[in-house]
Every structure is written in C-alpha cells, then in structure tokens.
Design a protein around this motif. Structure first.
Motif, PDB file in Angstrom:
ATOM      1  N   ILE A   1       1.350  -1.409   0.070  1.00 53.59           N
ATOM      2  CA  ILE A   1      -0.260   0.310   0.299  1.00 53.59           C
ATOM      3  C   ILE A   1       1.221   1.528   0.170  1.00 53.59           C
ATOM      4  O   ILE A   1       1.670   1.159   1.174  1.00 53.59           O
ATOM      5  CB  ILE A   1      -0.900   0.031   1.141  1.00 53.59           C
ATOM      6  CG1 ILE A   1      -1.633  -1.029   1.077  1.00 53.59           C
ATOM      7  CG2 ILE A   1      -2.158   1.249   1.482  1.00 53.59           C
ATOM      8  CD1 ILE A   1      -3.037  -1.354   3.198  1.00 53.59           C
ATOM      9  N   LEU A   2       0.780   2.005  -0.973  1.00 48.27           N
ATOM     10  CA  LEU A   2       1.597   3.244  -0.798  1.00 48.27           C
ATOM     11  C   LEU A   2       0.386   4.562  -0.856  1.00 48.27           C
ATOM     12  O   LEU A   2      -0.353   4.484  -1.864  1.00 48.27           O
ATOM     13  CB  LEU A   2       2.929   3.715  -2.420  1.00 48.27           C
ATOM     14  CG  LEU A   2       3.374   2.535  -2.972  1.00 48.27           C
ATOM     15  CD1 LEU A   2       3.963   2.374  -4.718  1.00 48.27           C
ATOM     16  CD2 LEU A   2       4.135   2.166  -1.349  1.00 48.27           C
ATOM     17  N   SER A   3       0.747   5.148  -0.021  1.00 44.79           N
ATOM     18  CA  SER A   3       0.251   6.379   0.139  1.00 44.79           C
ATOM     19  C   SER A   3       0.727   7.640  -0.483  1.00 44.79           C
ATOM     20  O   SER A   3       1.796   8.112  -0.438  1.00 44.79           O
ATOM     21  CB  SER A   3       0.061   6.512   1.998  1.00 44.79           C
ATOM     22  OG  SER A   3      -0.549   8.266   2.732  1.00 44.79           O
ATOM     23  N   PHE A   4      -0.439   8.296  -0.282  1.00 46.62           N
ATOM     24  CA  PHE A   4       0.267   9.403  -1.789  1.00 46.62           C
ATOM     25  C   PHE A   4      -0.666  10.695  -0.202  1.00 46.62           C
ATOM     26  O   PHE A   4      -0.429  11.496  -1.099  1.00 46.62           O
ATOM     27  CB  PHE A   4      -1.030   9.826  -2.696  1.00 46.62           C
ATOM     28  CG  PHE A   4      -0.073   8.847  -4.039  1.00 46.62           C
ATOM     29  CD1 PHE A   4       0.056   9.961  -4.932  1.00 46.62           C
ATOM     30  CD2 PHE A   4       0.335   6.931  -3.341  1.00 46.62           C
ATOM     31  CE1 PHE A   4       0.516   8.875  -5.712  1.00 46.62           C
ATOM     32  CE2 PHE A   4       0.371   6.912  -4.558  1.00 46.62           C
ATOM     33  CZ  PHE A   4       1.077   7.207  -6.047  1.00 46.62           C
ATOM     34  N   ASP A   5      -0.658  10.602   0.505  1.00 42.49           N
ATOM     35  CA  ASP A   5      -1.394  11.890   1.442  1.00 42.49           C
ATOM     36  C   ASP A   5       0.179  12.666   2.654  1.00 42.49           C
ATOM     37  O   ASP A   5       1.180  11.315   2.288  1.00 42.49           O
ATOM     38  CB  ASP A   5      -1.908  11.304   2.255  1.00 42.49           C
ATOM     39  CG  ASP A   5      -3.403  11.179   2.367  1.00 42.49           C
ATOM     40  OD1 ASP A   5      -3.674  11.845   1.263  1.00 42.49           O
ATOM     41  OD2 ASP A   5      -4.230  10.195   2.915  1.00 42.49           O
ATOM     42  N   GLY A   6       0.541  13.793   2.707  1.00 43.66           N
ATOM     43  CA  GLY A   6       1.217  14.070   3.372  1.00 43.66           C
ATOM     44  C   GLY A   6       2.211  14.745   2.430  1.00 43.66           C
ATOM     45  O   GLY A   6       3.312  14.441   3.087  1.00 43.66           O
ATOM     46  N   GLY A   7       1.995  15.254   1.535  1.00 41.99           N
ATOM     47  CA  GLY A   7       2.481  15.811   0.205  1.00 41.99           C
ATOM     48  C   GLY A   7       4.219  14.627  -0.065  1.00 41.99           C
ATOM     49  O   GLY A   7       5.175  15.121  -0.741  1.00 41.99           O
ATOM     50  N   ARG A   8       4.237  13.251   0.076  1.00 39.42           N
ATOM     51  CA  ARG A   8       5.184  12.036  -0.490  1.00 39.42           C
ATOM     52  C   ARG A   8       4.297  11.202  -0.414  1.00 39.42           C
ATOM     53  O   ARG A   8       3.484  11.165  -0.363  1.00 39.42           O
ATOM     54  CB  ARG A   8       6.052  12.274   0.616  1.00 39.42           C
ATOM     55  CG  ARG A   8       5.756  11.743   1.681  1.00 39.42           C
ATOM     56  CD  ARG A   8       7.485  11.678   3.005  1.00 39.42           C
ATOM     57  NE  ARG A   8       6.654  11.229   4.251  1.00 39.42           N
ATOM     58  CZ  ARG A   8       7.230   9.824   4.359  1.00 39.42           C
ATOM     59  NH1 ARG A   8       7.348   9.165   3.426  1.00 39.42           N
ATOM     60  NH2 ARG A   8       6.686   9.437   5.420  1.00 39.42           N
ATOM     61  N   ILE A   9       4.741  10.449  -1.770  1.00 38.36           N
ATOM     62  CA  ILE A   9       4.726   8.834  -1.664  1.00 38.36           C
ATOM     63  C   ILE A   9       5.802   7.594  -0.884  1.00 38.36           C
ATOM     64  O   ILE A   9       6.577   7.579  -1.109  1.00 38.36           O
ATOM     65  CB  ILE A   9       4.608   8.287  -3.193  1.00 38.36           C
ATOM     66  CG1 ILE A   9       4.158   9.438  -3.917  1.00 38.36           C
ATOM     67  CG2 ILE A   9       4.376   7.131  -3.350  1.00 38.36           C
ATOM     68  CD1 ILE A   9       4.009   8.599  -5.630  1.00 38.36           C
ATOM     69  N   HIS A  10       5.083   7.223   0.180  1.00 37.35           N
ATOM     70  CA  HIS A  10       5.230   6.351   1.083  1.00 37.35           C
ATOM     71  C   HIS A  10       4.516   4.853   1.128  1.00 37.35           C
ATOM     72  O   HIS A  10       3.372   5.483   1.350  1.00 37.35           O
ATOM     73  CB  HIS A  10       5.618   7.003   2.010  1.00 37.35           C
ATOM     74  CG  HIS A  10       4.227   7.881   3.049  1.00 37.35           C
ATOM     75  ND1 HIS A  10       3.216   8.480   1.840  1.00 37.35           N
ATOM     76  CD2 HIS A  10       3.575   6.782   3.957  1.00 37.35           C
ATOM     77  CE1 HIS A  10       2.368   8.780   3.417  1.00 37.35           C
ATOM     78  NE2 HIS A  10       2.431   7.919   4.187  1.00 37.35           N
ATOM     79  N   PRO A  11       5.379   3.489   1.795  1.00 37.67           N
ATOM     80  CA  PRO A  11       4.299   2.561   2.136  1.00 37.67           C
ATOM     81  C   PRO A  11       3.420   3.073   3.473  1.00 37.67           C
ATOM     82  O   PRO A  11       4.562   3.829   4.120  1.00 37.67           O
ATOM     83  CB  PRO A  11       5.419   2.108   1.620  1.00 37.67           C
ATOM     84  CG  PRO A  11       6.811   2.178   2.254  1.00 37.67           C
ATOM     85  CD  PRO A  11       6.493   3.796   1.512  1.00 37.67           C
ATOM     86  N   THR A  12       2.673   2.363   3.684  1.00 36.35           N
ATOM     87  CA  THR A  12       1.628   2.414   4.970  1.00 36.35           C
ATOM     88  C   THR A  12       1.508   1.189   5.174  1.00 36.35           C
ATOM     89  O   THR A  12       1.263   0.221   4.367  1.00 36.35           O
ATOM     90  CB  THR A  12       1.034   3.289   5.042  1.00 36.35           C
ATOM     91  OG1 THR A  12       0.279   3.332   6.131  1.00 36.35           O
ATOM     92  CG2 THR A  12       0.011   3.366   3.933  1.00 36.35           C
ATOM     93  N   GLU A  13       0.981   0.615   6.258  1.00 36.24           N
ATOM     94  CA  GLU A  13       0.171  -0.048   6.808  1.00 36.24           C
ATOM     95  C   GLU A  13      -0.865  -0.315   6.763  1.00 36.24           C
ATOM     96  O   GLU A  13      -2.135   0.592   6.886  1.00 36.24           O
ATOM     97  CB  GLU A  13       0.800  -1.073   7.405  1.00 36.24           C
ATOM     98  CG  GLU A  13       2.634  -1.809   8.156  1.00 36.24           C
ATOM     99  CD  GLU A  13       2.669  -2.864   7.511  1.00 36.24           C
ATOM    100  OE1 GLU A  13       1.247  -3.777   6.687  1.00 36.24           O
ATOM    101  OE2 GLU A  13       4.157  -2.384   6.725  1.00 36.24           O
TER     102      GLU A  13
END
Length: 242
Positions: free
Chosen positions: A203-215
């Motif tokens: 799962i890659l989140s686009f929130d918070g101003g960056r693309i980052h893996p999340t659970e």
C-alpha cells in the motif's frame, strides 16, 4: 511481477509549479519500486494517485480513457501529460493488460460493445451479454471475470466505484485467482477499505505530500471507517450541529 520501477525524469521538468508537478506527492517523487504483485495507491482526492496511474497507463500505450492497446476511441484528453516525464523499468516487459477508469467506463463500454458486434462470437469476452444490458456493477464484474487473463498488467482506477460491498469481496476473489498463477501484476488506486485488505499487497500512500509505504491499519480510509462505524451517532451529531 513485470513492472519493477517508475522513475520521475526530474531533469526534463522545467517548472515544478505547474500541474501535475505542483501536486505535492508528484513534486517530491523520485522513484517507486514495486515489490508485490498487487500494489494499492491510496490517498485523499487530488493527492495524485489517479494522475500517476494514468501516466503509467500512457507509457504502457493503453488508451488513457480506458482499455488496452487495441482499444482505439476518442475521449477528451487529460491535461496532465505526466506520462511524458516518467520512465518504466520492466523485467520482462509485457504489452498485454488493461487500464480501467471508473469515471470513463461508460464510454469504454460503448466502444467494447461496438467491437464485440464485429467478433465471431460477440460478447464472449464479457460473459455473453452486452455491457450496456448489465448493471454498472455487473458490467465491471463481467470485465474482471471474463476479460482479465494471466501474463498481463492491470491498472485500475477506483474499481470499487460501481461495486457493492458484497461485489468488492467477490472482486477480491478475482484478484486472488489471477494472482495465484504468478503471471499478473495489478496496480489499483482505491478508497475502499475492503479492497485495501487484500493480503500481502503493498500500500503506497499519497497523503502527507509524498508517496510512501504504509500499513493497512494506518490508512486514513480504514481508521475513519472504523471510527464512523463505532461512533456513528456521535459523529453525525457533531457533523450536523448548528
């Protein structure tokens, strides 16, 4: 997996203040690595997940309005053009696949119906019935169950838009059946806590101003849905307070 990496060609971008490079998550993008057969893009509306998915579809030479390489029809073009500024790294490269955009599926289904009328066995690829003679959700499921095959990459933008919760569960089984053969890769932009629950997906989140893996448990979609179900009366009282 086939698609291993997406790289933003930052040296080609003259102005990061213009759309789509002004989207915070795109603005900060360098590269994305794909390490699972199923990857979800998740984030708030306008966070850039659909923009990037469309750009990947563009580089795959899928119709940006939806479809495969063989689906040639006209629809108003997106003005993002992000596909001109990304590079896809494959191992191996595949040309088979499909891009689904929920917002333009009506136009795609018209095009598919026209193509099927010319086929030796019309509508065989879509369950034997014209898509326009099925409900919105039924037509989505017909596409997933009958058109999607192995050795392909599937890019899906909000497939849950036409699916009831029960149909979303059925779609999870479709994903499972496709993935277990090892010859399918799926990248799915979604707001659905049900779809996000697919096991072993990235799962890659686009929130918070960056693309980052999340659970799964950390996604806002899951947390907000769980909170609403547990505190419905309290939330509605606050929401509707004068």
């Amino acid at each position: 997996m086939f698609l291993k990496k997406v790289t933003l060609l930052r040296d080609k971008i003259a102005d990061f203040n213009r759309f789509p490079f002004s989207i915070p998550a795109i603005n900060q993008l360098n590269e994305i690595l794909f390490t699972s057969q199923v990857t979800f893009f998740v984030g708030e509306n306008g966070s850039g997940k659909s923009t990037l998915l469309e750009a990947i579809a563009n580089k795959c030479e899928f119709n940006p309005a939806g479809g495969s390489r063989n689906n040639v029809y006209e629809l108003q073009e997106s003005d993002s053009h992000l596909g001109d500024y990304i590079r896809l790294s494959w191992l191996p490269k595949v040309t088979n696949g499909f891009f689904l955009r929920a917002e333009s599926f009506y136009h795609l289904s018209l095009h598919l119906d026209e193509m099927e009328l010319e086929a030796p066995q019309p509508y065989r690829s879509y369950g034997g019935r014209p898509l326009h003679k099925q409900s919105h959700g039924e037509s989505f499921m017909s596409l997933f169950c009958h058109r999607f095959k192995e050795k392909a990459i599937y890019l899906l933008d909000e497939p849950e838009a036409a699916l009831s919760p029960a149909r979303q569960l059925a779609f999870l089984r479709v994903i499972h059946d496709l993935v277990k053969g090892g010859n399918v890769q799926m990248i799915i932009a979604t707001h659905s806590p049900i779809l996000l629950g697919y096991p072993n997906a990235n799962i890659l989140s686009f929130d918070g101003g960056r693309i980052h893996p999340t659970e799964y448990e950390n996604t806002e979609h899951v947390q907000l849905t769980r909170y609403f179900l547990g505190q419905r009366e309290k939330i509605l009282a606050e929401l509707f307070r004068d």
